[in-house]
Design a protein around this motif. Sequence first.
Motif, short mmCIF file in Angstrom:
data_model
loop_
_atom_site.label_atom_id
_atom_site.label_comp_id
_atom_site.label_asym_id
_atom_site.label_seq_id
_atom_site.Cartn_x
_atom_site.Cartn_y
_atom_site.Cartn_z
N LEU A 268 0.83 -1.21 0.00
CA LEU A 268 0.00 0.00 0.00
C LEU A 268 0.87 1.25 0.00
CD1 LEU A 268 -2.75 1.37 0.21
CD2 LEU A 268 -2.59 1.12 2.68
N ARG A 269 1.89 1.27 0.82
CA ARG A 269 2.78 2.43 0.91
C ARG A 269 3.49 2.66 -0.43
NH1 ARG A 269 5.76 0.91 5.12
NH2 ARG A 269 4.10 1.54 6.52
N ALA A 270 3.99 1.61 -1.04
CA ALA A 270 4.70 1.75 -2.32
C ALA A 270 3.77 2.19 -3.43
CB ALA A 270 5.39 0.44 -2.67
N VAL A 271 2.56 1.65 -3.46
CA VAL A 271 1.61 2.02 -4.52
C VAL A 271 1.19 3.47 -4.38
CG1 VAL A 271 -0.75 1.64 -5.37
CG2 VAL A 271 0.76 -0.31 -4.99
N THR A 272 0.84 3.90 -3.17
CA THR A 272 0.40 5.29 -3.00
C THR A 272 1.53 6.27 -3.29
OG1 THR A 272 0.77 5.12 -0.62
CG2 THR A 272 -1.48 4.78 -1.40
N ALA A 273 2.78 5.87 -3.08
CA ALA A 273 3.90 6.75 -3.38
C ALA A 273 4.20 6.82 -4.88
CB ALA A 273 5.16 6.27 -2.63
N VAL B 112 -5.91 6.26 -6.16
CA VAL B 112 -5.90 5.00 -5.43
C VAL B 112 -7.02 5.04 -4.40
CG1 VAL B 112 -4.57 3.47 -3.92
CG2 VAL B 112 -3.41 4.75 -5.73
N LEU B 113 -7.87 4.03 -4.42
CA LEU B 113 -8.93 3.88 -3.44
C LEU B 113 -8.55 2.74 -2.52
CD1 LEU B 113 -11.82 4.49 -2.36
CD2 LEU B 113 -12.64 2.82 -4.02
N VAL B 114 -8.50 3.00 -1.22
CA VAL B 114 -8.12 1.99 -0.24
C VAL B 114 -9.38 1.50 0.47
CG1 VAL B 114 -6.74 1.50 1.80
CG2 VAL B 114 -5.87 3.06 0.06
N VAL B 115 -9.62 0.21 0.38
CA VAL B 115 -10.80 -0.42 0.98
C VAL B 115 -10.36 -1.17 2.24
CG1 VAL B 115 -12.65 -2.09 0.63
CG2 VAL B 115 -11.87 -0.67 -1.28
N PRO B 116 -10.92 -0.82 3.39
CA PRO B 116 -10.53 -1.56 4.59
C PRO B 116 -11.10 -2.96 4.58
CG PRO B 116 -12.25 0.02 5.10
CD PRO B 116 -11.88 0.23 3.66
N GLY B 117 -10.28 -3.89 4.98
CA GLY B 117 -10.72 -5.27 5.09
C GLY B 117 -11.51 -5.45 6.37
N PRO B 118 -12.08 -6.62 6.55
CA PRO B 118 -12.86 -6.86 7.77
C PRO B 118 -11.93 -6.91 8.99
CG PRO B 118 -12.62 -8.88 6.52
CD PRO B 118 -12.05 -7.78 5.68
N VAL B 119 -12.45 -6.47 10.10
CA VAL B 119 -11.70 -6.55 11.35
C VAL B 119 -11.99 -7.93 11.94
CG1 VAL B 119 -11.40 -5.58 13.64
CG2 VAL B 119 -11.89 -4.08 11.71
N VAL B 120 -10.95 -8.71 12.12
CA VAL B 120 -11.12 -10.05 12.67
C VAL B 120 -10.26 -10.20 13.92
CG1 VAL B 120 -11.71 -11.17 10.50
CG2 VAL B 120 -9.34 -10.99 11.14
N ARG B 121 -10.79 -10.91 14.87
CA ARG B 121 -10.03 -11.19 16.08
C ARG B 121 -9.12 -12.38 15.84
NH1 ARG B 121 -15.41 -10.40 18.30
NH2 ARG B 121 -15.59 -12.64 18.20
N ARG B 122 -8.17 -12.55 16.72
CA ARG B 122 -7.23 -13.65 16.60
C ARG B 122 -7.99 -14.98 16.50
NH1 ARG B 122 -2.08 -13.99 20.34
NH2 ARG B 122 -1.61 -12.30 18.96
N GLY B 123 -7.66 -15.79 15.53
CA GLY B 123 -8.28 -17.10 15.34
C GLY B 123 -9.48 -17.08 14.40
N GLU B 124 -10.11 -15.91 14.21
CA GLU B 124 -11.27 -15.85 13.33
C GLU B 124 -10.90 -16.03 11.86
OE1 GLU B 124 -13.06 -12.10 14.22
OE2 GLU B 124 -14.46 -13.00 15.63
N ALA B 125 -9.73 -15.54 11.46
CA ALA B 125 -9.32 -15.64 10.05
C ALA B 125 -9.25 -17.11 9.63
CB ALA B 125 -7.97 -14.96 9.84
#
Length: 177
Positions: free
Chosen positions: A128-133, A139-152
């Motif tokens: 993400l850092r390299a692409v935006t630079a 560039v549109l950045v879409v946040p992924g789902p927030v998952v707790r440890r083990g949910e992924a």
Amino acid sequence: MSRIVVGVSGSLASLAALRHATALARRDGAELLAVLAWEPPEGEALAARIPDRAWARMWADEARARLTRAFEDGLGAIPDGPAVERRIVRDAPAAALCRAADRPGDLLVLGTTTGRGLLGGPRRRPVLRAVTARAERPVLVVPGPVVRRGEARVLRRHARTAVAAPGTYPVPRQMID
């Protein structure tokens, strides 16, 4: 927008980006270009020193299968609505994505994880850092789902669920109970 270029890796964040990019392409009647970049696991330097076409073909086939799985996991199948091109590129992800978004009017869509890393520190986002630079297009950045440890792990095990509307994330029944 003439075309929407989306970076796909198979991660939950990239699946969110794929869903969002597909919804934008449908809404605006734009083409959709899904790009999955791959590099040999031993690195390009060693691959150049000791080239093995069969090994490279195997990794390219695996990348192609990963892109197909991403469409199945994120959308249920390749969508009928917008014109879709799937592209496998042997290159670093940031460079491949910046080169793919080469037309005036292109929009580059990337997914990103949110929150903290496994050790409590901020997550690294080198692509993400390299692409935006480097990107010459928006560039549109879409946040992924927030998952707790083990949910992924549970989500990946039950990834092939019914197709969800863009912006929603199907939750396996085991997580609800």
